[in-house]
Motif scaffolding. Structure first.
Motif, short mmCIF file in Angstrom:
data_model
loop_
_atom_site.label_atom_id
_atom_site.label_comp_id
_atom_site.label_asym_id
_atom_site.label_seq_id
_atom_site.Cartn_x
_atom_site.Cartn_y
_atom_site.Cartn_z
N VAL A 143 0.78 -1.26 0.02
CA VAL A 143 -0.12 -0.16 -0.27
C VAL A 143 0.99 1.24 -0.05
O VAL A 143 0.85 2.21 -0.60
CB VAL A 143 -1.06 0.08 1.24
CG1 VAL A 143 -1.59 1.43 1.67
CG2 VAL A 143 -2.08 -1.07 0.93
N ASN A 144 1.88 1.29 0.88
CA ASN A 144 2.74 2.43 0.69
C ASN A 144 4.31 1.77 1.19
O ASN A 144 4.52 0.72 1.47
CB ASN A 144 2.60 3.54 1.87
CG ASN A 144 2.14 2.78 3.28
OD1 ASN A 144 2.84 2.06 3.50
ND2 ASN A 144 1.19 3.57 3.80
N ALA A 145 5.21 2.67 1.29
CA ALA A 145 6.57 2.44 1.38
C ALA A 145 6.88 1.81 2.90
O ALA A 145 7.61 0.83 3.14
CB ALA A 145 7.59 3.51 1.41
N ALA A 146 5.71 2.41 3.78
CA ALA A 146 6.04 1.92 5.24
C ALA A 146 5.92 0.45 5.47
O ALA A 146 6.56 -0.51 6.19
CB ALA A 146 5.13 2.67 5.99
N ALA A 147 4.62 0.15 4.69
CA ALA A 147 4.14 -1.34 4.67
C ALA A 147 5.38 -2.16 4.02
O ALA A 147 5.58 -3.39 4.57
CB ALA A 147 2.85 -1.63 4.02
N PRO A 204 -9.62 0.36 6.84
CA PRO A 204 -9.59 1.35 5.97
C PRO A 204 -8.13 1.81 5.52
O PRO A 204 -7.45 2.82 5.91
CB PRO A 204 -10.07 2.67 6.93
CG PRO A 204 -9.60 1.95 8.35
CD PRO A 204 -9.73 0.64 8.16
N PHE A 205 -7.74 0.94 4.60
CA PHE A 205 -6.43 1.10 3.79
C PHE A 205 -6.40 2.43 3.22
O PHE A 205 -7.44 2.75 2.61
CB PHE A 205 -6.17 0.09 2.91
CG PHE A 205 -5.46 -1.26 3.61
CD1 PHE A 205 -4.15 -1.50 3.72
CD2 PHE A 205 -6.25 -2.41 4.12
CE1 PHE A 205 -3.45 -2.61 4.46
CE2 PHE A 205 -5.85 -3.49 4.76
CZ PHE A 205 -4.45 -3.66 4.77
N SER A 206 -5.39 3.02 2.83
CA SER A 206 -5.30 4.37 2.10
C SER A 206 -5.66 4.04 0.74
O SER A 206 -6.42 4.94 0.17
CB SER A 206 -4.03 5.10 2.18
OG SER A 206 -3.08 3.98 1.67
N ASP A 207 -5.60 2.85 0.12
CA ASP A 207 -6.11 2.72 -1.42
C ASP A 207 -7.58 2.27 -1.24
O ASP A 207 -8.00 1.68 -2.33
CB ASP A 207 -5.24 1.79 -1.96
CG ASP A 207 -5.51 0.31 -1.45
OD1 ASP A 207 -5.66 0.00 -0.51
OD2 ASP A 207 -4.76 -0.49 -2.04
N GLN A 208 -8.39 2.14 -0.25
CA GLN A 208 -9.66 1.58 0.00
C GLN A 208 -10.64 2.74 -0.73
O GLN A 208 -10.69 3.75 -0.29
CB GLN A 208 -10.00 1.52 1.52
CG GLN A 208 -11.31 0.74 1.46
CD GLN A 208 -11.29 -0.67 1.28
OE1 GLN A 208 -11.84 -0.80 0.42
NE2 GLN A 208 -10.77 -1.71 2.27
N PRO A 209 -11.45 1.75 -1.84
CA PRO A 209 -12.34 2.80 -2.24
C PRO A 209 -13.39 3.38 -1.46
O PRO A 209 -14.03 4.22 -1.67
CB PRO A 209 -12.83 1.88 -3.56
CG PRO A 209 -11.94 0.97 -3.64
CD PRO A 209 -11.20 0.76 -2.32
N GLY A 210 -13.80 2.45 -0.46
CA GLY A 210 -14.95 2.66 0.42
C GLY A 210 -16.10 2.79 -0.14
O GLY A 210 -16.36 2.18 -1.55
#
Lengths: 125, 427
Positions: B171-175, B217-223
């Motif tokens: 999802v991102n660099a931290a993960a 609620p991942f940051s790429d989650q369309p929701g």
């Protein structure tokens, strides 16, 4: 980059060790071994046993449940009987074929033909 | 690459289309010819695909692309299963005698245009929910039954689960920094082996992992609404998969509500809840007509009595220790440590609760306890592992300030606040 390659190499070694441990465990899983062998053997008979036929099976192995399971999968739609590994099997089979202690032919399906297949599956080595 | 909203489409393809087709097929008027049933199934699937297209309107993923990481995950996750299928292509007892025997019987009844009848129901637990056999039977309509069919479905789920884990850790660099952990944890042979069993455990593991991916609620989650609809459908599917699915659907539902406990998300919560309720209603309808619907024979009073006998806890406790040491190789403890450090223990709570509840099943069991533990303990506990990995991915991607870090910062700020006075007094 070197750290990443070292990490992957260590992972590959650890993973291989784990896999060998599991392979050892499943090598001794007689139940799966036997059931797969029985299903493979039963599949070779499936073509000549009509749908709805009554099939008598016998195993010399103590766990008849394993043969039942394999037969349910490999011979769908047949009425299956698994006899205990003793000499009384033929009598049991004839009683089974005569309709004793078995459900009646299913509605919408042809009556089971008077066919009995004697199959002996999974003889011990 | 499988990432962002695309994995939602993958979920739909894997679960939705066959399930919708099977339901339409089964619900066709009794006695109607099979071409009509097939047409109804095709129509329902077509409508489902039209709905899937709407998911593409979701925002594109901001995730990272690491094809090598995905390939390594896939190889690690699939290899043990592929090796086992080479020797045992029909899987283990439950897979063969319960799930695939029934799938094959459904398939033959469908293709013959005849109503399904139970063959020896006393041998193979007919009360177990029907989603997996129905899905496989629906898939067999394309080209008849083959021993490859359950293997192909299991392979699709292996790829799907790997895709979900990959998407959570990219999802991102931290993960992505946690990729070594993800690789080791997703490659455990115990996880791959339950896929090779060809039973309902791995589909359940996939379902729970996918539900957790949608719930968090991942940051790429369309929701939005469709996210909740897909989540509800997944929960309903899990409930139809296996008796334990009910517990897992409640666990996923709890996670979903915990993550959206706001007035603005009321509609999403209600939509997801409707899916879970529909799943339970379908299960109740099935249990009403299925022979032998009991999951475990016995009276409630007997189960409660067994709970009060301390000796009944010894074997399950030993099995739990062995599971963590030899099945997860200690990675469970590492996962809990990281999730705790990242301040996301709340997300892990429902899974931990089911982990404990599963142990209680073996405490109250009416079967021979040693036999029950030997044949089922590792298998059903492993179904929680992919979901736990998704939660770990979420904690790495979106860490919260943990208590320890908050204390550190508080101490630092206190020192900074007192620093001028110290300087002045020094002058």
């Amino acid at each position: 980059m070197r750290n990443r390659i070292t990490g992957l190499a260590l992972f590959a070694i650890a993973w291989t060790v784990m896999l060998v441990l599991y392979a050892q465990q499943y090598k001794h899983d007689e139940e799966s071994r036997y059931m797969n062998a029985a299903a493979r053997e039963l599949a070779t008979f499936a073509g000549r046993i009509p749908y709805g036929a009554r099939v008598c099976l016998q195993t010399t192995r103590a766990a008849a449940a394993d043969l039942r399971g394999a037969a349910l999968y490999a011979l769908p739609g047949r009425e299956i009987f698994v006899g205990a590994p003793d000499a009384s099997l033929p009598d049991d089979c004839y009683r089974f074929a005569a309709g004793e202690s078995v459900p009646p032919a299913a509605p919408g399906r042809d009556p089971a033909p008077a066919l009995i297949e004697f199959l002996t599956i999974g003889n011990e080595k | 690459m499988i990432n962002g909203p695309r994995w939602m489409v993958l979920l739909g393809l894997l679960i939705g289309a066959p399930a919708v087709a099977a339901a339409a097929f089964a619900l066709a008027p009794a006695g109607s010819p099979w071409p009509l049933r097939l047409a109804l199934g095709a129509l329902a699937t077509g409508v489902f695909f039209l709905w899937l297209r709407s998911l593409r309107a979701a925002p594109e993923s901001t995730g990272l692309k690491r094809p090598l990481f995905f390939a390594a995950l896939l190889a690690g996750a699939c290899a043990p299963a592929l090796v086992r299928w080479y020797f045992d292509p029909y899987g283990m007892w439950d897979g063969m005698a319960i799930w695939n025997a029934r799938a094959r019987a459904y398939a033959e009844a469908f293709s013959a245009g005849q109503p399904f009848v139970w063959s020896r129901p006393e041998w193979n637990h007919p009360g177990y929910p029907p989603a997996l056999p129905l899905t496989l039977a629906a898939a067999s309509l394309a080209g008849g039954w083959g021993e490859w069919l359950p293997i192909a479905f299991a392979c699709a789920l292996l790829v799907g689960t790997t895709g979900l884990i990959y998407s959570a850790f990219t999802v991102n660099a931290a993960a992505l920094k946690a990729w070594p952990f993800a690789l080791c944890a997703a490659s455990l042979p115990g996880l791959s082996i339950i896929a090779s069993d060809l039973g309902a455990d791995y589909p359940l593991a996939f379902g729970l992992a996918a539900a957790c991916r949608l719930a968090l609620p991942f940051s790429d989650q369309p929701g939005g609404r469709w996210n909740a609809v897909l989540f509800g459908a997944l929960c309903a599917w899990m409930i139809q998969l296996k008796n334990e699915g009910a517990m897992l659907a409640l666990c996923a539902g709890a996670l979903f509500v915990m993550m959206r406990w706001t007035r603005a998300e009321l509609t999403s919560n209600l939509t997801a809840g409707t899916g879970v309720a529909a799943g339970f209603a379908l299960l109740a309808a099935y249990k009403a007509v299925a022979p032998d619907p009991e999951a475990m024979p016995g009276e409630v009073a007997d189960f409660l009595t067994r709970l009060l006998i301390p000796a009944n806890y010894l074997q399950p406790a030993a099995a739990l220790l062995q599971f963590h040491a030899l099945h997860l190789f200690g990675l469970g403890a590492l996962l809990v440590y990281h999730v705790f450090r990242n301040g996301r223990m709340t997300a892990l709570a429902p899974i931990a609760a089911v982990h404990g509840a599963y142990m209680l099943i073996f405490v109250v069991t009416s079967y021979d306890q040693a036999w029950h533990i030997r044949t089922a303990f590792n298998r059903i506990q492993t179904t929680l592992w992919p979901a736990a990995l998704i939660i770990a991915g979420y904690s790495f991607a979106h860490p919260q300030v943990s208590r320890a870090a908050w204390l550190t910062r508080f101490v630092r700020r206190s020192k900074e606040a007192h620093a001028p006075e110290t300087l002045e007094s020094a002058r």
